[in-house]
Design an enzyme around this catalytic site. Structure first.
Site, PDB file in Angstrom:
ATOM      1  N   LYS A   1       0.832  -1.077  -0.064  1.00  0.00           N
ATOM      2  CA  LYS A   1      -0.071   0.002   0.157  1.00  0.00           C
ATOM      3  C   LYS A   1       1.007   1.223  -0.017  1.00  0.00           C
ATOM      4  O   LYS A   1       2.157   1.231   0.133  1.00  0.00           O
ATOM      5  CB  LYS A   1      -1.045  -0.045   1.213  1.00  0.00           C
ATOM      6  CG  LYS A   1      -1.790  -1.273   1.208  1.00  0.00           C
ATOM      7  CD  LYS A   1      -2.861  -1.262   2.336  1.00  0.00           C
ATOM      8  CE  LYS A   1      -3.811  -2.257   2.482  1.00  0.00           C
ATOM      9  NZ  LYS A   1      -4.635  -2.239   3.626  1.00  0.00           N
TER      10      LYS A   1
ATOM     11  N   TYR B   1     -12.507  -2.704  -2.827  1.00  0.00           N
ATOM     12  CA  TYR B   1     -13.282  -2.780  -1.391  1.00  0.00           C
ATOM     13  C   TYR B   1     -14.768  -2.716  -1.341  1.00  0.00           C
ATOM     14  O   TYR B   1     -15.158  -2.039  -0.442  1.00  0.00           O
ATOM     15  CB  TYR B   1     -12.261  -1.451  -0.705  1.00  0.00           C
ATOM     16  CG  TYR B   1     -11.101  -1.767  -0.255  1.00  0.00           C
ATOM     17  CD1 TYR B   1     -10.586  -2.963   0.257  1.00  0.00           C
ATOM     18  CD2 TYR B   1     -10.073  -0.791  -0.792  1.00  0.00           C
ATOM     19  CE1 TYR B   1      -9.464  -3.287   0.836  1.00  0.00           C
ATOM     20  CE2 TYR B   1      -8.816  -1.192  -0.294  1.00  0.00           C
ATOM     21  CZ  TYR B   1      -8.350  -2.356   0.425  1.00  0.00           C
ATOM     22  OH  TYR B   1      -7.229  -2.485   0.870  1.00  0.00           O
TER      23      TYR B   1
ATOM     24  N   PHE C   1     -15.236   3.849   7.887  1.00  0.00           N
ATOM     25  CA  PHE C   1     -13.868   4.188   7.763  1.00  0.00           C
ATOM     26  C   PHE C   1     -13.708   4.173   6.127  1.00  0.00           C
ATOM     27  O   PHE C   1     -12.685   4.445   5.965  1.00  0.00           O
ATOM     28  CB  PHE C   1     -13.117   2.996   8.476  1.00  0.00           C
ATOM     29  CG  PHE C   1     -13.152   1.721   7.836  1.00  0.00           C
ATOM     30  CD1 PHE C   1     -12.495   1.198   6.672  1.00  0.00           C
ATOM     31  CD2 PHE C   1     -13.901   0.656   8.726  1.00  0.00           C
ATOM     32  CE1 PHE C   1     -12.596  -0.098   6.305  1.00  0.00           C
ATOM     33  CE2 PHE C   1     -13.817  -0.566   8.262  1.00  0.00           C
ATOM     34  CZ  PHE C   1     -13.354  -1.001   7.187  1.00  0.00           C
TER      35      PHE C   1
ATOM     36  N   THR D   1      -5.536  -7.405  11.182  1.00  0.00           N
ATOM     37  CA  THR D   1      -5.400  -6.076  10.284  1.00  0.00           C
ATOM     38  C   THR D   1      -4.833  -5.060  10.919  1.00  0.00           C
ATOM     39  O   THR D   1      -4.112  -4.224  10.281  1.00  0.00           O
ATOM     40  CB  THR D   1      -7.032  -5.942  10.198  1.00  0.00           C
ATOM     41  OG1 THR D   1      -7.615  -6.876   9.419  1.00  0.00           O
ATOM     42  CG2 THR D   1      -7.266  -4.350   9.275  1.00  0.00           C
TER      43      THR D   1
ATOM     44  N   ASN E   1      -1.794  -0.383   7.324  1.00  0.00           N
ATOM     45  CA  ASN E   1      -1.155  -1.635   7.776  1.00  0.00           C
ATOM     46  C   ASN E   1      -0.147  -2.193   6.557  1.00  0.00           C
ATOM     47  O   ASN E   1      -0.024  -3.613   6.496  1.00  0.00           O
ATOM     48  CB  ASN E   1      -2.382  -2.428   8.010  1.00  0.00           C
ATOM     49  CG  ASN E   1      -3.253  -2.780   7.161  1.00  0.00           C
ATOM     50  OD1 ASN E   1      -3.181  -2.091   5.906  1.00  0.00           O
ATOM     51  ND2 ASN E   1      -4.460  -3.518   7.310  1.00  0.00           N
TER      52      ASN E   1
ATOM     53  N   HIS F   1      -1.950  -5.780   1.768  1.00  0.00           N
ATOM     54  CA  HIS F   1      -3.164  -6.265   1.590  1.00  0.00           C
ATOM     55  C   HIS F   1      -3.014  -7.445   0.947  1.00  0.00           C
ATOM     56  O   HIS F   1      -2.052  -7.805   0.069  1.00  0.00           O
ATOM     57  CB  HIS F   1      -3.967  -5.343   0.702  1.00  0.00           C
ATOM     58  CG  HIS F   1      -5.378  -6.088   0.135  1.00  0.00           C
ATOM     59  ND1 HIS F   1      -6.357  -6.482   1.084  1.00  0.00           N
ATOM     60  CD2 HIS F   1      -5.609  -7.132  -0.823  1.00  0.00           C
ATOM     61  CE1 HIS F   1      -7.377  -7.167   0.445  1.00  0.00           C
ATOM     62  NE2 HIS F   1      -6.933  -7.625  -0.899  1.00  0.00           N
TER      63      HIS F   1
ATOM     64  N   GLU G   1      -9.601 -10.537  -7.273  1.00  0.00           N
ATOM     65  CA  GLU G   1      -8.539  -9.586  -7.233  1.00  0.00           C
ATOM     66  C   GLU G   1      -7.653  -9.844  -8.155  1.00  0.00           C
ATOM     67  O   GLU G   1      -7.108  -8.523  -8.767  1.00  0.00           O
ATOM     68  CB  GLU G   1      -7.974  -9.433  -5.532  1.00  0.00           C
ATOM     69  CG  GLU G   1      -9.144  -8.828  -4.562  1.00  0.00           C
ATOM     70  CD  GLU G   1      -8.658  -9.023  -3.272  1.00  0.00           C
ATOM     71  OE1 GLU G   1      -7.661  -9.577  -3.029  1.00  0.00           O
ATOM     72  OE2 GLU G   1      -9.591  -9.029  -2.565  1.00  0.00           O
TER      73      GLU G   1
END
Ligand code: CMP
Length: 153
Positions: free
Chosen positions: A9, A49, A57, A91, A112, A115, A126
Site C-alpha cells: 500500500k 473494497y 472508515f 489487520t 497496515n 493487503h 482481485e
C-alpha cells in the site's frame, strides 16, 4: 498450487519498505509471478473494497489507498492464501503479532502496509482486477528441490 493478490500500500511505498516486505515473501520460498506499480483510482478502490464501501472508515480508506502509488503482485505457492495472511498478521498493526509484517512495521489499523486476498474467491477476483492474464508469468524455480520434498509439490 494456489495464487493470491498482494498489494504493497501507499504507506509501504512511501516508507521505503517495499524491498523488505517483498523479501519476506521471497525468503519464505513463495513465487512472485506478477509485479507492477500503479496508481489506484477512486473507481478501482470502490471495486476492490466493495464490501467496505458502506463502512464508516471507507472514505478514509479510499483517500489513503489513492494517495500515492502502490505495488501489486501475484504470489504463488502451496496454501499461499493462508500462508500470506498469516505472514501479514492481524489487520491492525497494534494487534498484529510480533514477527508478522504488520506486527513488525505498522502501528495503525488503516496504514497496515500490505493487503492480501482473504480466500480463494477473493484471490481470483482481485488477481483479475489488477492483472491481465499475460502479465502473470509462472515459472518453476531451479532450486525447487531445496525448498520442498518431491511429494510436497
Ligand atoms: P485490508 O486488509 O486491505 O482490508 C481493508 C482495509 O481497510 C484494511 O486492510 C485497512 O487498511 C482498512 N481498515 C480496516 N478496518 C479499518 C478501520 N476500522 N478503520 C480504518 N481502516 C480500516
Amino acid at each position: 498450487m494456489e495464487r493470491t493478490l498482494v498489494l504493497l500500500k501507499p504507506d509501504c511505498v512511501q516508507r521505503r519498505l517495499m524491498g523488505k516486505v517483498l523479501s519476506r515473501f521471497e525468503e519464505k520460498g513463495l513465487n512472485v509471478i506478477g509485479l507492477k506499480m500503479l496508481q489506484v483510482t477512486p473507481q478501482l478502490a470502490k471495486t476492490h473494497y466493495a464490501e467496505h464501501v458502506q463502512k464508516p472508515f471507507y472514505p478514509g480508506l479510499e483517500k489513503f489507498i489513492t494517495a500515492s502509488p502502490i505495488v501489486a503482485m501475484v504470489v504463488e505457492g502451496l496454501e499461499v492464501i493462508r500462508v500470506v495472511r498469516d505472514m501479514l498478521g492481524a489487520t491492525s498493526g497494534l494487534k498484529a503479532a510480533a514477527g508478522t509484517i504488520r506486527g513488525d512495521y505498522s502501528s495503525s489499523r488503516q496504514m497496515n502496509l500490505v493487503h492480501a486476498s482473504d480466500g480463494p474467491e477473493a484471490a481470483a477476483k482481485e488477481i483479475a482486477l489488477y492483472f491481465k492474464p499475460e502479465e502473470i508469468l509462472p515459472y518453476e524455480p531451479t532450486l525447487i528441490g531445496w525448498f520442498k520434498a518431491d511429494d510436497e509439490k
